[in-house]
Design a protein around this motif. Structure first.
Motif, mmCIF file in Angstrom:
data_model
loop_
_atom_site.group_PDB
_atom_site.id
_atom_site.type_symbol
_atom_site.label_atom_id
_atom_site.label_comp_id
_atom_site.label_asym_id
_atom_site.label_seq_id
_atom_site.Cartn_x
_atom_site.Cartn_y
_atom_site.Cartn_z
ATOM 1 N N ASP A 1 -34.752 -24.995 -25.272
ATOM 2 C CA ASP A 1 -33.981 -25.930 -26.081
ATOM 3 C C ASP A 1 -33.716 -27.171 -25.236
ATOM 4 O O ASP A 1 -33.868 -27.156 -24.012
ATOM 5 N N LYS B 1 -36.007 -28.746 -34.820
ATOM 6 C CA LYS B 1 -35.333 -27.736 -35.630
ATOM 7 C C LYS B 1 -34.892 -28.356 -36.953
ATOM 8 O O LYS B 1 -34.430 -29.487 -36.967
ATOM 9 N N PRO B 2 -34.996 -27.611 -38.065
ATOM 10 C CA PRO B 2 -35.577 -26.265 -38.187
ATOM 11 C C PRO B 2 -37.095 -26.338 -38.141
ATOM 12 O O PRO B 2 -37.688 -27.314 -38.604
ATOM 13 N N GLU C 1 -32.583 -20.511 -24.598
ATOM 14 C CA GLU C 1 -31.946 -20.881 -25.867
ATOM 15 C C GLU C 1 -30.540 -20.315 -25.910
ATOM 16 O O GLU C 1 -30.334 -19.117 -25.766
ATOM 17 N N ALA D 1 -32.851 -29.894 -31.738
ATOM 18 C CA ALA D 1 -32.171 -30.312 -32.966
ATOM 19 C C ALA D 1 -31.912 -31.813 -32.950
ATOM 20 O O ALA D 1 -31.445 -32.376 -33.936
ATOM 21 N N LEU E 1 -37.951 -27.059 -27.940
ATOM 22 C CA LEU E 1 -37.288 -26.946 -29.242
ATOM 23 C C LEU E 1 -36.079 -27.876 -29.233
ATOM 24 O O LEU E 1 -35.346 -27.918 -28.253
ATOM 25 N N ILE F 1 -30.902 -18.149 -33.331
ATOM 26 C CA ILE F 1 -32.268 -18.672 -33.188
ATOM 27 C C ILE F 1 -33.046 -17.831 -32.192
ATOM 28 O O ILE F 1 -34.220 -17.494 -32.410
#
Length: 482
Positions: A53, A103-104, A9, A82, A80, A14
């Protein structure tokens, strides 16, 4: 000491939060910020699990997961992201990820998933998803839609029965199609049946088929929807409107995996995934004895709740722009959506949900005079019912007060735009104009079906049947946008 968890990440804030939460659970966390450092750390030692990520400094975290799973097949991976779209969720599932979090995310839920992954000891399962299934027409990044995307990615790996719940027009059939296309049954047929549109006396024949001579008019054997869906998916829409007798036969079929054609003597096995949907609240119907409780439990194995459009925030803007693009591909004028117009759309109640928004955007695309649509164009389109022509049939249009053109002029314009082949003009003109005609009458009567049928000169049951078949919700016109 147990193996640590690898966290890939590049967002420091985060990473700090995740690390603290996992360490509170007694887990050791090793963090890096790039694919290069990830690969180096994986070569140096083993890890109990990896959290990564998607967008990293030196590449795409999903695209490179294949090499990680080949080298470390027993290490569960949690993604993870966004980039909160259905495409990302499906790519994560296809890559073999143990779990996917947009995310979130809920930190407690993430910690539970990490602990579950560590204790699973199972290799990642790769979903059988082809590239041409990605990009399904499910648009939106709101938290409510993220929950839907995650549920879709969970059910495509199995054949569990799914019950899709949501108001009329929220896209229940689109979700059902997505589950089918992204699952292992995508090579089989997707058979959709609106149980509310079938007369009660015919529904068992439609679902289960009938033998020749089973009843008056049964001149030959009829194969029902269950058999038509063999090897694929059977989508039972508006399941809350199914008559009780048919509910009993449906329950027996789901329990046994066998069906009996009407008038038949031998049961026939069926192999199809069952997805049901309803816009009704089944709980009070069960209390009132109008829906079988045991059937509800049989269907409600995996519930997916679709949010109404009014609870999806900026998804309305994304959907509006998507439909404008779609309208342009269908031959309507191309437009951009101005920020003020987009904000105005977000303030509307959209009681007909995504379907109502799509119908409105198509009319807007036809009526707007400027390349960039502004608030004035929105207000003008809300008060016009000009029929929309596109391809060989007119797209749905939301009803409203009568426009400047009379029906003859509109019909002439439609014929000019579409030029149907000889022998097809009547059928295609009826198909194009029946929906706007019904919608206009419902608008004029505030959704009163009896009054609308009287004005049209047809039987109320005939109107109701056609409204169901055309998926027109009279309640939308009882509470129309102003």
């Amino acid at each position: 000491m147990s193996q640590p968890v690898l966290l890939v990440e590049d967002d420091a804030s985060i990473a700090i939060v995740i690390t603290a939460a996992l360490e509170d659970e007694g887990l050791e966390v090793v963090r890096c910020e790039s694919i290069k450092d990830r690969d180096r750390l994986l070569q140096e030692q083993g890890y109990a699990a990896m959290l990564t990520d998607v967008v990293l400094k030196d590449g795409d975290g999903i695209e490179t997961i294949g090499t990680v799973t080949e080298a470390h097949p027993q290490m569960p991976i949690i993604i993870l992201s966004a980039q909160n779209t259905l495409d990302t969720a499906i790519r994560a599932t296809e890559s073999g990820a143990f779990e996917y979090f947009p995310k979130p995310f809920d930190l407690d839920e993430l910690v539970r998933a990490v602990k579950q992954a560590i204790g699973s000891g199972a290799s990642p399962q790769v979903a059988n998803v082809s590239e041409d299934t990605i990009g399904l027409p499910l648009v939106g990044r709101s938290p409510a839609m993220q929950a839907v995307y995650r549920m879709i990615t969970r059910v495509i790996r199995n054949d569990l029965t799914v019950l899709i719940l949501g108001e009329s027009g929220t896209g229940k059939e689109l979700v059902a199609e997505a589950i089918h296309q992204l699952g292992d049954r995508n090579r089989g047929p997707f058979v959709a049946v609106n149980t509310a549109a079938i007369p009660a006396e015919l529904i068992e024949s439609e679902l289960f088929g009938h033998e020749k001579g089973a009843f008056t008019g049964a001149v030959s054997r009829h194969i029902g929807k269950f058999e038509q869906a063999q090897g694929g998916t059977l989508f039972l829409d508006e399941i809350g409107d199914m008559p009780m007798q048919a509910q009993t036969r449906l329950l027996r079929a789901l329990q046994s995996g066998m069906i009996l054609r009407v008038g038949g003597r031998e049961e026939v096995p069926f192999d199809a995934r069952i997805i049901a949907a309803t816009n009704k609240d089944l709980a009070p119907m069960i209390e009132e004895g109008r829906f079988r409780e045991d059937l509800f439990y049989r269907l409600n194995v995996v519930p997916i709740q679709l949010p109404p459009l009014r609870e999806r925030g900026d998804d309305i803007k994304a959907l509006a722009r998507h439909f404008l693009s779609q309208a342009a591909k269908d031959g309507l004028p191309a437009h951009a959506l101005g920020d003020g117009a987009a904000d105005l759309l977000c303030k509307q109640p959209w009681r007909g949900n995504v379907r109502e928004l799509k119908n409105f955007i198509y009319r807007l695309a036809l009526l707007a005079r400027e390349d960039v649509i502004d608030e004035q164009a929105i207000h003008a389109a809300m008060n016009d019912t000009t029929p929309v022509a596109s391809g060989q049939a007119a797209p749905d249009v939301e009803a409203g007060p009568a426009g400047k053109d009379d029906l003859a002029t509109a019909l002439g314009r439609w014929l000019t735009a579409n030029a149907p082949e000889q022998g097809e003009i009547y059928a295609k003109a009826i198909a194009a104009f029946e929906r706007p005609l019904f919608e206009h009458m419902l608008f004029a009567t505030n959704g009163n079906q009896l009054r609308a049928a009287q004005m049209l000169g047809i039987n109320r049951n005939t109107l109701r049947k056609r409204l169901v078949e055309l998926e027109i919700d009279p309640e939308v016109y009882a509470n129309r946008v102003s």
